[in-house]
Design a protein around this motif. Structure first.
Motif, PDB file in Angstrom:
ATOM      1  N   ALA A   1      -7.109   8.119   2.074  1.00  0.00           N
ATOM      2  CA  ALA A   1      -6.811   8.107   0.638  1.00  0.00           C
ATOM      3  C   ALA A   1      -5.822   9.212   0.265  1.00  0.00           C
ATOM      4  CB  ALA A   1      -8.099   8.264  -0.164  1.00  0.00           C
TER       5      ALA A   1
ATOM      6  N   GLU B   1      -2.376   8.055   1.288  1.00  0.00           N
ATOM      7  CA  GLU B   1      -1.885   6.986   0.404  1.00  0.00           C
ATOM      8  C   GLU B   1      -1.645   7.469  -1.027  1.00  0.00           C
ATOM      9  OE1 GLU B   1      -5.001   4.186   0.827  1.00  0.00           O
ATOM     10  OE2 GLU B   1      -4.520   3.698   2.917  1.00  0.00           O
TER      11      GLU B   1
ATOM     12  N   GLU C   1      -3.947   8.178  -3.248  1.00  0.00           N
ATOM     13  CA  GLU C   1      -5.025   7.833  -4.182  1.00  0.00           C
ATOM     14  C   GLU C   1      -5.888   9.045  -4.478  1.00  0.00           C
ATOM     15  OE1 GLU C   1      -8.826   4.752  -4.608  1.00  0.00           O
ATOM     16  OE2 GLU C   1      -7.494   4.626  -2.866  1.00  0.00           O
ATOM     17  N   GLN C   2      -6.148   9.872  -3.468  1.00  0.00           N
ATOM     18  CA  GLN C   2      -6.876  11.128  -3.658  1.00  0.00           C
ATOM     19  C   GLN C   2      -5.858  12.250  -3.735  1.00  0.00           C
ATOM     20  OE1 GLN C   2     -10.579  11.595  -1.462  1.00  0.00           O
ATOM     21  NE2 GLN C   2     -10.178  13.777  -1.149  1.00  0.00           N
TER      22      GLN C   2
END
Length: 665
Positions: free
Chosen positions: A353, A356, A358-359
């Motif tokens: 994540a 990517e 997202e986090q």
């Protein structure tokens, strides 16, 4: 040396460091692995001098491995070092990144910067998480769990580094004690080499097979010091453990297709296991290069079929069982609680994540890059995120840190820990942490205050009291211990009083009574803390882990990679201890004689090993304990240049198993 009757023989690291009458000691628990051996920790001034094993009947019987005994220098033996990227360096003061460089600062500035980064990330859905924490005390893990879920509203936390087992699955298994395994009618090992991973457990089990003539069945993943004592050794290649386990539950005698296991071996194992009564399964993570779903599927299959058997986890990270019991993992809650609707990410999912986007941020509790196989993937994840690190030592991970908060480590902090059988014992602070390093409870509490909230945890004792009051999990009562061998979580047992190691039998050790530890030491009394009923734990029917796995077909021209552990790895404790640093394993490809013969190789020959990330040259060594078709390589082993990246450079993180090809020269 601990057994010389006159004190003439002493260990070199201890010799001439202090006069015996200048020593002071406390009784504590060793946390260099997860077994929880009781120890006497000695110091002179504020310098650790020696650690000795204490006779704890349920756990270590006075034994102590070399790693627990001789790694004191990694704690306080390198005061002159200051490079934050070196694992030999103790982090003594807070650091923040300024113009690309980590610079010293005050606690107030560092906490403010850390709070800003974490709160900013927490504004995004699933924007923040925490990784690490297996080396914390129970109180430290509880404080950070409360910080993550209560302050940052994040369920993304994992005490393990992707090298353990699913915490909910472990919680759902019927737990065996060390004594149960040491007296079991049959022990079945689904773990790595216990002499290397949990040496004192190896000694306890070995006694069972030699003196009591009980049976051992080994899932033979690689080398094992118990192999010569095994009644049956089932050769298991990477990706096959669940198939062999399933075969054991069938009565038709069918051998898994392509397996190295024979029908006679399966029949003899079934005969020994019977209905599972008197059987203890010792379960760990034997192959770091294999997806954990393989071994978890095997464990689930055995648990569902042999319902009378019990299980003893063989995870080796310091206080990993305590951290999981404090809820530091997906779907887990403090006090061995379980939340089936929790959608938190584990370590590997968090790293994905982060890559990517997202986090946005991660709180690291310890060193990440030194503990994972996919270093490139982890580095890319940290490069993409805001990183706050809480650690007692330097390391390569700090190259990506925006804030570094110095923490106290083993023998510098007070608290409790939980071993592999669920036994809670106390750890004591023998020396003062260097510089301005704080205990984890204090760091988490102050960081929460900086975020505008209060954890309500003013001290370690208060944290232990809150744990016991809110979950019923023994904590404060263990810190106040005076009468028995600690509290065994989940079992009603009669408390057993014991007398601590007689110091008179070991020259140079002051009596435990004279340093205020009382006549009986190492245990638990009732306290004023109120206890609540225990939370509902996980059951096998609720847990998703181990419900099958798809293993790719074997390449006929390749070997499956097995990455195993050794006691003397290239970790922080060994690197920082001159007594052990020269014992780190050398990078070698261990192969079965059939594979050596097929390739026309002999021990000492050098081959090129082609993996997913490139080519690596390794010497080969004959090992008939390694299954045919398998290449066994030690995690953290080093080459002639001192590089420990051999296993990491071959590991394929995209596949359930890693397959490599050899080229002869």
């Amino acid at each position: 040396m601990q057994i010389c009757p006159v004190g003439a023989l002493t260990a070199k690291p201890y010799r001439f460091t202090a006069r015996p009458w200048d020593l002071e000691q406390v009784e504590s628990t060793c946390t260099t692995c997860a077994l929880g051996c009781r120890v006497a920790v000695q110091s002179s001034g504020n310098r650790l001098t020696r650690v000795l094993g204490v006779d704890s009947e349920p756990v270590n019987h006075g034994w102590l491995c070399d790693k627990g005994r001789f790694t004191l220098d990694s704690i306080d033996g390198n005061p002159e070092l200051s490079d934050p990227l070196s694992v030999l360096t103790r982090i003594r003061e807070p650091l923040i990144r300024s113009e690309g460089v980590l610079t010293s600062t005050t606690w107030g500035v560092a906490l403010e910067r850390a709070a800003t980064l974490l709160l900013s990330a927490a504004k995004s859905p699933n924007g923040v998480g925490a990784i690490g924490g297996a080396a914390l005390t129970n109180e430290g893990a509880f404080a950070w769990e409360r910080f993550m879920r209560g302050v940052l509203s994040s369920d993304h936390l994992d005490a393990q580094f992707g090298d353990g087992l699913n915490g909910a699955l472990l919680q759902a298994l019927p737990r065996a004690t060390i004594d149960d395994a040491a007296h079991a009618r049959v022990v079945v090992s689904l773990s790595g080499d216990l002499r290397e991973e949990l040496p004192v457990l190896f000694l306890r089990l070995r006694e069972n097979f030699i003196k009591r003539h009980n049976a051992l069945v080994e899932f033979a993943f690689g080398q094992s010091a118990l192999r010569s004592l095994a009644n049956v050794a089932l050769p298991v290649r990477p990706g096959e453990a669940h198939l062999v386990a399933e075969a054991l539950t069938r009565a038709d005698g069918q051998v898994p297709k392509g397996s190295l296991v024979t029908e006679s071996e399966l029949d003899e194992t079934r005969r020994l296991l019977g209905d599972g009564d008197g059987v203890v399964f010792v379960v760990g993570r034997p192959n770091m290069a294999e997806d954990p779903a393989v071994i978890e599927s095997a464990i689930r299959t055995l648990a569902e079929h042999f319902t009378s058997a019990t299980f003893l986890p063989a995870l080796c990270r310091a206080n990993v069982m305590g951290a999981l019991d404090m809820g530091f993992g997906p779907m887990l809650r403090p006090g061995r609680g379980y939340e089936v609707n929790d959608s938190g990410r584990d370590t590997l999912e968090q790293l994905a994540a982060l890559r990517e986007g997202e986090q946005k941020a991660v709180l690291l509790l310890g060193c990440l890059l030194g503990n994972v196989l996919d270093v490139a993937g982890a580095s890319a994840a940290l490069e993409s995120a805001d990183v706050v690190v809480v650690t007692g030592h330097g390391g390569k991970t700090l190259a990506y840190a925006d804030v570094v908060l110095p923490a106290a480590v083993q023998h510098e902090r007070l608290g409790t820990v939980t071993n592999i059988e669920g036994r809670v014992t106390a750890v004591a602070a023998k020396i003062v942490a260097p510089g301005s390093a704080w205990p984890d409870v204090a760091i988490a509490s102050e960081l929460a205050e900086q975020c505008g909230q209060s954890l309500g945890l003013g001290s370690v004792d208060q944290t232990a009291k809150v744990i016991e009051e809110t979950t019923g999990y023994p904590a404060l009562s263990v810190l106040n211990d005076v009468t028995d061998e600690g509290a065994l979580v989940g079992r009603e047992q009669e408390r057993v009083a014991r007398r601590a190691l007689d110091p008179i039998a070991t020259p140079g050790i002051r009596s435990i009574n004279t340093v205020g530890l009382a006549e009986l030491s190492g245990a638990m009394v009732s306290s004023a803390a109120a206890t609540a009923s225990a939370r509902t734990g996980a059951t096998l029917s609720e847990v998703a882990a181990g419900r099958g796995v798809d293993v790719p077909h074997y390449d006929a021209y390749a070997l499956a990679l097995n990455v195993s552990r050794r006691l003397y790895d290239h970790g922080v404790a060994v690197q920082g201890s001159p007594a052990l640093a020269n014992l780190v394993a050398r990078s070698t490809a261990y192969l079965h004689h059939a594979d050596l013969d097929r390739l026309g190789l002999a021990t000492g020959d050098v081959v090129d090993v082609n993996g997913a990330k490139g080519k690596l040259s390794l010497p080969v060594t004959l090992s008939d304990q390694t299954p045919r078709g398998t290449l066994d390589l030690v995690f953290g082993s080093i080459d002639d240049n001192g590089d420990d990246g051999a296993a990491r450079s071959l590991f394929d993180p995209t596949s359930v198993i890693t397959q490599v090809k050899l080229e002869t020269r």
